[in-house]
Scaffold this active site. Structure first.
Site, PDB file in Angstrom:
ATOM      1  CG  HIS A  17      -1.909  -1.053   1.410  1.00 22.36           C
ATOM      2  ND1 HIS A  17      -2.068  -1.756   2.623  1.00 22.36           N
ATOM      3  CD2 HIS A  17      -2.924  -1.415   0.645  1.00 22.36           C
ATOM      4  CE1 HIS A  17      -2.932  -2.568   2.329  1.00 22.36           C
ATOM      5  NE2 HIS A  17      -3.457  -2.590   1.283  1.00 22.36           N
ATOM      6  CE  LYS A  41     -12.986  -6.586   4.530  1.00 22.83           C
ATOM      7  NZ  LYS A  41     -12.587  -6.129   3.498  1.00 22.83           N
ATOM      8  NE  ARG A  90      -3.012  -7.387  -4.569  1.00 22.70           N
ATOM      9  CZ  ARG A  90      -4.146  -7.524  -3.648  1.00 22.70           C
ATOM     10  NH1 ARG A  90      -3.457  -7.732  -2.334  1.00 22.70           N
ATOM     11  NH2 ARG A  90      -5.265  -7.701  -3.763  1.00 22.70           N
ATOM     12  CB  SER A 127      -4.552  -6.290   4.707  1.00 22.99           C
ATOM     13  OG  SER A 127      -3.930  -4.935   4.395  1.00 22.99           O
TER      14      SER A 127
HETATM   15  O1  PNS Z   1      -9.049  -2.525   0.860  1.00 18.44           O
HETATM   16  P1  PNS Z   1     -10.271  -3.011   0.056  1.00 18.44           P
HETATM   17  O2  PNS Z   1     -11.453  -3.536   1.208  1.00 18.44           O
HETATM   18  O3  PNS Z   1     -10.028  -3.881  -1.097  1.00 18.44           O
HETATM   19  O4  PNS Z   1     -10.687  -1.721  -0.408  1.00 18.44           O
HETATM   20  C1  PNS Z   1     -12.267  -1.680  -1.219  1.00 18.44           C
HETATM   21  C2  PNS Z   1     -12.458  -0.379  -1.600  1.00 18.44           C
HETATM   22  C3  PNS Z   1     -12.771   0.488  -0.053  1.00 18.44           C
HETATM   23  C4  PNS Z   1     -11.792   0.396  -2.421  1.00 18.44           C
HETATM   24  C5  PNS Z   1     -14.214  -0.351  -2.013  1.00 18.44           C
HETATM   25  O5  PNS Z   1     -14.874  -1.356  -1.225  1.00 18.44           O
HETATM   26  C6  PNS Z   1     -14.878   0.724  -1.893  1.00 18.44           C
HETATM   27  O6  PNS Z   1     -14.414   1.781  -2.606  1.00 18.44           O
HETATM   28  N1  PNS Z   1     -15.859   0.990  -0.972  1.00 18.44           N
HETATM   29  C7  PNS Z   1     -16.652   2.208  -0.733  1.00 18.44           C
HETATM   30  C8  PNS Z   1     -17.982   1.932  -0.961  1.00 18.44           C
HETATM   31  C9  PNS Z   1     -18.427   2.146  -2.903  1.00 18.44           C
HETATM   32  O7  PNS Z   1     -17.898   3.219  -3.148  1.00 18.44           O
HETATM   33  N2  PNS Z   1     -18.767   1.145  -3.363  1.00 18.44           N
HETATM   34  C10 PNS Z   1     -18.965   1.002  -4.871  1.00 18.44           C
HETATM   35  C11 PNS Z   1     -17.553   1.045  -5.486  1.00 18.44           C
HETATM   36  S1  PNS Z   1     -17.910   0.864  -7.232  1.00 18.44           S
END
Ligand code: PNS
Length: 162
Positions: A17, A41, A90, A127
């Site tokens: 990250h 979560k 990745r 993570s």
């Molecule tokens: O580290 P992660 O959990 O893989 O991150 C995922 C994240 C936070 C980037 C994604 O879940 C997100 O943007 N969530 C916010 C809600 C949202 O906007 N959802 C629609 C995505 S198109």
């Protein structure tokens, strides 16, 4: 001012990250690391703990700030005048979901997503894998910042000792 957000759960932040934040910070004037508040979560670290760790590790980079958000990422972007999301890719396995999200975010609010190719040193890193390895006593030195390593080891010990 060119602004971008690097969103994620960061439970906890890894060196993969950090590599993405630093590379984004070389291109954008201000990079916000956006920690998603996701009450459904389960996590190892609270949002406050994650923010504290992130603030420690981005301290050397004055144009990187840390914030939390809930709800849609594009709403956060609109509220803060941020036109771009930067993420690390990745491997091919990341691509499908990342492309879906990128296309949805563009459809919702014309927020662009830019991908940086993850440093091969960290291409297998996540993570959840770090947490799993640390939980079973594996060595994750070099995969997370030192300050995170200490907290991870403390948390694993705390959980083991009840
Ligand atoms: O580290 P992660 O959990 O893989 O991150 C995922 C994240 C936070 C980037 C994604 O879940 C997100 O943007 N969530 C916010 C809600 C949202 O906007 N959802 C629609 C995505 S198109």
């Amino acid at each position: 001012m060119r602004k971008a957000v690097c969103p994620g759960s960061f439970d906890p932040v890894t060196n993969g990250h950090l590599d993405v934040f630093v590379r984004a910070a070389e291109i954008f004037d201000e990079v916000t690391v956006g920690v998603l508040i996701n009450k459904t979560k389960s996590s190892m670290f609270t949002v406050d703990e994650r923010i504290e760790m992130l603030r420690e590790v981005v301290k050397p980079y004055p144009n990187v700030v840390v914030d939390a958000f809930h709800g849609l990422l594009v709403d956060y972007c609109n509220d803060h005048g941020i036109p771009a999301i930067v993420k690390g890719l990745r491997a091919v396995s990341d691509f499908d979901y990342e492309l879906q999200m990128a296309q949805m975010n563009y459809r919702l609010a014309k927020v662009e997503t830019l991908f940086v190719s993850t440093n091969p040193l960290y291409s297998y890193l996540s993570s959840s894998l770090v947490k799993e390895v640390a939980t079973y006593g594996g060595d994750v030195t070099g995969l997370v910042p030192d300050t995170v390593l200490d907290r991870l080891q403390d948390r694993v010990k705390q959980k083991r000792d009840g």
